[in-house]
Design a protein around this motif. Structure first.
Motif, mmCIF file in Angstrom:
data_model
loop_
_atom_site.group_PDB
_atom_site.id
_atom_site.type_symbol
_atom_site.label_atom_id
_atom_site.label_comp_id
_atom_site.label_asym_id
_atom_site.label_seq_id
_atom_site.Cartn_x
_atom_site.Cartn_y
_atom_site.Cartn_z
ATOM 1 N N GLU A 59 0.862 -1.184 0.000
ATOM 2 C CA GLU A 59 0.000 0.000 0.000
ATOM 3 C C GLU A 59 0.893 1.227 0.000
ATOM 4 O O GLU A 59 1.850 1.329 0.775
ATOM 5 C CB GLU A 59 -0.920 0.037 1.224
ATOM 6 N N ASN A 115 -4.699 4.885 -2.165
ATOM 7 C CA ASN A 115 -5.959 5.338 -1.560
ATOM 8 C C ASN A 115 -6.626 6.374 -2.442
ATOM 9 O O ASN A 115 -5.981 7.299 -2.934
ATOM 10 C CB ASN A 115 -5.694 5.934 -0.178
ATOM 11 N N GLU A 147 -7.913 1.818 -3.496
ATOM 12 C CA GLU A 147 -8.613 1.588 -2.234
ATOM 13 C C GLU A 147 -9.679 2.662 -2.041
ATOM 14 O O GLU A 147 -9.363 3.850 -1.959
ATOM 15 C CB GLU A 147 -7.626 1.606 -1.055
ATOM 16 N N ASP A 177 -11.674 -0.317 1.630
ATOM 17 C CA ASP A 177 -10.818 -0.010 2.777
ATOM 18 C C ASP A 177 -11.651 0.252 4.036
ATOM 19 O O ASP A 177 -12.840 0.556 3.941
ATOM 20 C CB ASP A 177 -10.007 1.256 2.430
ATOM 21 N N LYS A 198 -10.658 -4.798 3.014
ATOM 22 C CA LYS A 198 -9.611 -4.578 4.007
ATOM 23 C C LYS A 198 -10.256 -4.337 5.365
ATOM 24 O O LYS A 198 -10.969 -3.347 5.558
ATOM 25 C CB LYS A 198 -8.741 -3.377 3.608
ATOM 26 N N GLU A 233 -5.854 -5.395 8.458
ATOM 27 C CA GLU A 233 -4.978 -4.236 8.567
ATOM 28 C C GLU A 233 -4.647 -3.919 10.027
ATOM 29 O O GLU A 233 -5.460 -4.174 10.911
ATOM 30 C CB GLU A 233 -5.696 -3.038 7.936
HETATM 31 MG MG MG Z 1 -5.835 2.289 2.570
#
Ligand code: MG
Ligand code: C2E
Ligand code: MG
Ligand code: MG
Length: 279
Positions: A59, A115, A147, A177, A198, A233
């Motif tokens: 990421e 992101n 994401e 996410d 996630k 995560e």
């Molecule tokens: Mg993220």
């Protein structure tokens, strides 16, 4: 005393407002300067395959060079000021360039996740921009993952689904996410084109309690039954890792394996087994 309280309240209100205003202005100035003067840097955090221990992808996480400001603070300012469009494009370009650079250096190609703020929906040419960058750098779409958070569904722009489907048709992977922090109505998972969920750090922490293991197993089972993969995560300890592995979680991202680090740090661990690294 009521009067005094009232006056204190008023004073407090004014001061805090002004602090907030100054703070935001300051952050905005720093952001504008960074946009102009190449003042951003991307850190990368490995996403580790639970079964093999090898890195599956990374990421990309944004930082401002020379400042210790959390993205949790500066991203909302970027969103409010509209700077997010330009910053989001910079992040996208940089991440694609990084995939190309590692490919050129002979590393196995692994996807990078970026992101995407819901506010970036206002950048209506984003999909075209991304298509062009991928072509230009010779990077296949499957190595670029976006994401999003479920807040993207609340944006007034009704093009959200169209946008996501355009990306899907391009071959871009989409990850949902921060799962477990919002509405977590699972219903939308059946109609938005996501490949991955996630699980947020705060949700994963709850899995440490025995009473929540059934919840964890249900979420993982549900995601798998929908054909989605799962990344957990914010995993910091071995106990969490073991539990998630037993529950069938696919990937883990967290300080247990690595913090977000600069690209040259990633090069040292790119092909190693991250389990050997911690055991
Ligand atoms: Mg993220
Ligand atoms: P996120 O996308 O959920 O990213 C994960 C965050 O969790 C990162 O924080 C990461 O450093 C942190 N993290 C990962 N593992 C652990 C762990 O084991 N323990 C702890 N305590 N934290 C862990 P970071 O880098 O501060 O970013 C915060 C948020 O800022 C991100 O959350 C994302 O929403 C946003 N953000 C960061 N970079 C960008 C960007 O380029 N664009 C946009 N739109 N948002 C970004
Ligand atoms: Mg997250
Ligand atoms: Mg597995």
């Amino acid at each position: 005393t009521a009067k005094r309280e009232g006056r204190n309240k008023y004073k407090f209100y004014c001061e805090s407002m002004q602090d907030e205003l100054m703070d935001k202005k300051e952050v905005e100035a720093i952001l504008r300067n960074a946009v102009k003067n190449d003042g951003f840097i991307l850190l990368y955090q490995p996403q580790v395959d639970v079964d093999t221990g090898f890195i599956e992808g990374f990421e990309a996480l944004l930082r401002i060079k020379g400042y210790n400001i959390s993205p949790l603070k500066f991203i909302p300012v970027a969103e409010d000021t509209g700077l997010i469009t330009e910053i989001g494009r910079w992040v996208t370009r940089k991440a694609v360039e990084q995939i190309a650079e590692w490919k050129e250096k002979g590393y196995d190609t692994k996807p990078i996740s970026v992101n995407f703020s819901s506010k970036q929906l206002q950048d209506t040419a984003y999909a075209d921009f991304l298509r062009k960058i991928l072509l230009e750098k010779g990077v296949e779409a499957e190595y670029f993952e976006l994401e999003i958070t479920e807040s993207i569904l609340l944006e007034k722009s009704s093009n959200t689904l169209e946008f996501l489907n355009t990306l899907k048709d391009m071959g871009i992977r989409i990850a949902l996410d921060d799962f477990g922090t919002g509405y977590s109505s699972l219903n939308y998972l059946t109609f938005i084109p996501v490949n991955k969920i996630k699980l947020d750090k705060s949700l994963c922490e709850k899995f440490l309690e025995l009473s929540n293991i059934k919840v964890m197993n249900s979420i993982i089972g549900l995601a798998h039954s929908l054909g989605l993969v799962i990344t957990a995560e914010g995993i910091e300890d071995m106990e969490q890792y073991k539990r998630l592995k037993k529950g069938g979680c696919d990937y883990i991202q967290g300080y247990l394996f690595s913090r977000p680090v600069k690209s040259d740090e990633i090069e040292k661990i790119y092909h190693i087994n991250m389990l050997d690294n911690i055991l």
